[in-house]
Design a protein around this motif. Sequence first.
Motif, mmCIF file in Angstrom:
data_model
loop_
_atom_site.group_PDB
_atom_site.id
_atom_site.type_symbol
_atom_site.label_atom_id
_atom_site.label_comp_id
_atom_site.label_asym_id
_atom_site.label_seq_id
_atom_site.Cartn_x
_atom_site.Cartn_y
_atom_site.Cartn_z
ATOM 1 N N GLU A 1 0.829 -1.073 -0.156
ATOM 2 C CA GLU A 1 -0.193 -0.248 -0.185
ATOM 3 C C GLU A 1 0.928 1.621 -0.073
ATOM 4 O O GLU A 1 0.408 2.247 -0.654
ATOM 5 N N ARG A 2 1.840 1.077 1.212
ATOM 6 C CA ARG A 2 3.085 2.357 0.889
ATOM 7 C C ARG A 2 3.589 2.518 -0.891
ATOM 8 O O ARG A 2 3.717 4.123 -0.778
ATOM 9 N N LEU A 3 3.631 1.193 -0.991
ATOM 10 C CA LEU A 3 4.028 1.283 -2.703
ATOM 11 C C LEU A 3 3.608 2.136 -3.217
ATOM 12 O O LEU A 3 4.001 2.821 -4.427
ATOM 13 N N ALA A 4 1.976 1.343 -3.172
ATOM 14 C CA ALA A 4 1.682 2.380 -4.320
ATOM 15 C C ALA A 4 1.383 4.322 -4.292
ATOM 16 O O ALA A 4 0.896 4.611 -5.267
ATOM 17 N N THR B 1 4.730 10.059 -7.149
ATOM 18 C CA THR B 1 6.264 9.939 -8.089
ATOM 19 C C THR B 1 6.310 9.909 -9.644
ATOM 20 O O THR B 1 4.956 9.249 -9.968
ATOM 21 N N PRO B 2 7.001 10.189 -9.997
ATOM 22 C CA PRO B 2 6.638 10.182 -12.005
ATOM 23 C C PRO B 2 7.479 8.320 -11.898
ATOM 24 O O PRO B 2 8.733 8.138 -13.255
ATOM 25 N N PHE B 3 8.460 7.239 -10.970
ATOM 26 C CA PHE B 3 8.617 6.793 -10.704
ATOM 27 C C PHE B 3 8.291 5.586 -10.595
ATOM 28 O O PHE B 3 6.862 5.897 -10.693
ATOM 29 N N PRO C 1 12.449 15.396 -10.239
ATOM 30 C CA PRO C 1 12.011 14.997 -9.532
ATOM 31 C C PRO C 1 12.326 15.151 -8.226
ATOM 32 O O PRO C 1 14.007 15.331 -8.131
ATOM 33 N N LEU C 2 11.790 15.747 -7.097
ATOM 34 C CA LEU C 2 12.785 16.562 -5.749
ATOM 35 C C LEU C 2 13.014 15.262 -5.273
ATOM 36 O O LEU C 2 13.804 15.101 -4.207
ATOM 37 N N GLU C 3 12.201 13.779 -5.061
ATOM 38 C CA GLU C 3 12.990 11.891 -4.862
ATOM 39 C C GLU C 3 14.297 12.416 -5.244
ATOM 40 O O GLU C 3 15.065 11.091 -4.792
ATOM 41 N N MET C 4 14.956 13.186 -6.478
ATOM 42 C CA MET C 4 16.459 12.600 -7.532
ATOM 43 C C MET C 4 17.064 12.758 -5.887
ATOM 44 O O MET C 4 18.016 11.786 -5.810
ATOM 45 N N LYS C 5 16.959 13.123 -4.704
ATOM 46 C CA LYS C 5 17.446 13.598 -4.031
ATOM 47 C C LYS C 5 17.994 12.518 -3.287
ATOM 48 O O LYS C 5 19.301 12.307 -2.906
ATOM 49 N N TYR C 6 17.166 11.122 -2.951
ATOM 50 C CA TYR C 6 17.303 9.683 -2.509
ATOM 51 C C TYR C 6 18.758 9.409 -3.322
ATOM 52 O O TYR C 6 19.577 8.276 -2.889
ATOM 53 N N LEU C 7 19.047 9.680 -4.852
ATOM 54 C CA LEU C 7 19.796 8.801 -5.457
ATOM 55 C C LEU C 7 21.295 9.490 -4.879
ATOM 56 O O LEU C 7 22.786 8.400 -4.975
ATOM 57 N N ALA C 8 21.808 10.611 -4.717
ATOM 58 C CA ALA C 8 23.281 10.941 -3.202
ATOM 59 C C ALA C 8 23.192 9.809 -2.155
ATOM 60 O O ALA C 8 24.301 9.379 -2.399
ATOM 61 N N ASP D 1 12.037 8.741 -19.363
ATOM 62 C CA ASP D 1 11.172 7.561 -18.466
ATOM 63 C C ASP D 1 12.486 8.099 -17.399
ATOM 64 O O ASP D 1 13.443 7.410 -17.544
ATOM 65 N N TRP D 2 12.128 7.814 -16.330
ATOM 66 C CA TRP D 2 13.330 8.088 -14.683
ATOM 67 C C TRP D 2 13.586 7.477 -14.391
ATOM 68 O O TRP D 2 14.377 7.197 -13.909
ATOM 69 N N ASP D 3 13.137 6.378 -14.537
ATOM 70 C CA ASP D 3 13.745 4.935 -14.053
ATOM 71 C C ASP D 3 14.951 4.661 -15.211
ATOM 72 O O ASP D 3 15.909 3.927 -15.044
#
Length: 386
Positions: free
Chosen positions: A84-87, A93-95, A142-149, A213-215
Motif C-alpha cells: 500500500e505504501r509503495l502504491a 512520484t514520476p517513478f 523530481p525532488l525525490e532524485m535527492k535520494y540518489l546521492a 523515463d526517469w527509471d
Amino acid sequence: LFACNPLLGQNTEASEEASQAVTVLRDSTEILLKDMARTRQIDSLWLAALYDTSRYDEAQEAVQNPWDSVALHDSLWSTQVFKERLADLDARTPFHVTYNASLEQIVRGYLKNRRESMARLIGLSHYYFPMFEEVMAQYGLPLEMKYLAIVESALAPTATSRVAARGLWQFMFSTGKYYNLEVSSYVDERCDPARSTIAAAQYLKSLYKVFKDWDLALAAYNSGPGNVTKAIRRSGGYTNYWNIRPFLPKETAGYLPAFYATMYLFEYASEHGFNVERAQIPQAQTDTIRIANTISLRQVSEVIDIDLKTLEFLNPSYKLGIIPFVEGKNYGLRLPLETIGAFVSNEKAIYAYAAQEFEKREKPLPKFYKLDTKIRYKIKAGDYLG
C-alpha cells in the motif's frame, strides 16, 4: 577568540558603530578581531527567522522508537502495508514504484542490518537535502532524485569508487570535466556539494530528454546510456526498467531497487521508528565567502576558533586543506553564519597571518596544476578495458 551565540541577539540600544574586539595571539603575532554589534544582531534575527529550531524539535518528539529494542521478526512486518505504501509512492512520484519480492527483501534487510547507518544518513540529510531540492526544482527534476546521492555515496562528499568516480554524485573524471567540474592539484569540484549537485541535475535532465523515463535515466546514470539501449534491444524492445532489468549489468540491476528502498525508508522513517540525530550543522546556518588570498583551513580554524573537522565537512573539495587564490577562479570558503562577521571584518589581518604562516613552511606550497584527461594506471591481474 571571537565567539557569539547568534540566537541571543545584541543590545538594541547599541549604536551601529559599536563593535566587539578580541585579541588573538599566534606565535607572538597579535591579531585584533572585531565585528559590528548591529550587523551581528541583523544576522542573528535573520537566522532565527530562516531556521526555526522548534519545528525540528516538535517533529522529533512525535517520532516514537518501538523498533530499536526488538528484532525485526515476520510478525512485525506486513507485506500488505508495504504494498500500500509503495502504491502511494507510485501515485505521487514520476517513478514506477511497484511491488516485487526483491524490493521487499532489500527493505527488510536494511531494517534488520542497517538501522544505525540509515538513521545516521537521515540525520545527515537535513544538511544536504535542502540544497539538493533547490537545485532539482531549478532544473525541473523530481525532488525525490535527492535520494540518489544516498545510493551513490552515502552522503560522503569525498567518496571514491574503485573506478575513481568521486563525490556525492560519483562523477568520473571525464564526465565531471564535461559538466565543468574542475580537478586540479588543489581542488576537486566533484567533491563540492553545490557544484556537483548542479552538474548531476544537468546530466540527469539530459538523460531524461533521451529516454523520456526517469527509471531509465537513473539506470543510464549508473551504467551509461549504451548499456541501457543494449538491454532494450536484448529484451525485444521493452522500455520498462523491470522488463529490461535481467539484461542490465549486475550492478545496475540492483541500482533502482536500492534507490526505491532508500526512498521508501526515508519517506516512512517515522513509521519504522528511526531515532534520528540532528545534522552537525544545518545548511541554512552557513554561508560562503569568496577568498582574496591563498589560505588553509587550519589557519582559518586557528584564527576564528572553528573546529577543523567542521571546516573540512563544510569545504570538502579542497584536496590539501588549502584554498588557492587563482585569478579568474571563484573559490569560496563556507563558514557557520556566526563566524562570518568575524572573518569579513578582519580579512586583511587574517590573510596577513596566513601569508606569514606560509612563509614559515619548510617546503614551498605545491604549484597549481590543472589536470588534463591523461591518467597513469598500472594494470593489475583481472583488469579489462571496460
